[in-house]
Design a protein around this motif. Structure first.
Motif: not given
Length: 171
Positions: A70-74
């Motif tokens: 998956l792809k996420f931002s943080s």
């Protein structure tokens, strides 16, 4: 005469009751702000990105040995100060240890505090005491802090194949 007065009075009341203001709605001008990214590793986009809280929920559902692509931002919490070969990102109550696919790229050492986008594999791992001490040393921890690490630890882990870092324009 009474009929004419009655019609005039009725017309006056009708006109008075129709004292509506019709405002023409002005179209709202929407401005899209383009964000330029520094792309590191595989080329990825900023589309279909999970939020930090969505990602934290995904981690909660994983068991040791499970993986999710998956792809996420943080937000970056810490970066290896020797080479930029790992980083830790905020997952709310915990942090996730991020390494880079095939040790193929490194992060700038000064991106702590920045919001980034990561693409790759999320998983849970049992990190050995030796590995924990190695990362603590890379992170600049004191000898006492390193010596205090004595137990295997369950950690949130992520192997990134691509990272986007927003570029800050200097004035």
């Amino acid at each position: 005469m009474k009929k004419i007065l009655f019609i005039l009075a009725l017309a006056g009341v009708t006109i008075a009751c129709k004292n509506e203001k019709t405002e023409v709605e002005q179209p709202v001008e929407v401005q899209e702000i383009a964000v330029n990214y520094q792309s590191i590793g595989d080329e990825i986009t900023d589309k279909e990105v999970l939020t930090k809280s969505q990602m934290a929920e995904k981690f909660k559902s994983l068991k040791t040995g499970d993986t999710l692509n998956l792809k996420f931002s943080s937000e970056v919490k810490e970066v290896c100060q020797k080479k930029g070969c790992w980083m830790k990102v905020d997952m709310g109550e915990e942090v996730a240890m991020v390494r880079f696919k095939d040790y193929g790229f490194f992060m700038p050492k000064d991106i702590a505090g920045q919001e980034i986008i990561l693409n790759g594999k999320a998983y849970i791992e049992e990190m050995s005491v030796e590995d924990q001490r190695h990362y603590a040393e890379d992170g600049g921890k004191s000898e006492e802090e390193i010596a205090a690490i004595t137990e295997v630890k369950r950690t949130l882990a992520f192997e990134a194949d691509g990272v986007l870092i927003p570029q800050v324009e200097k004035e």
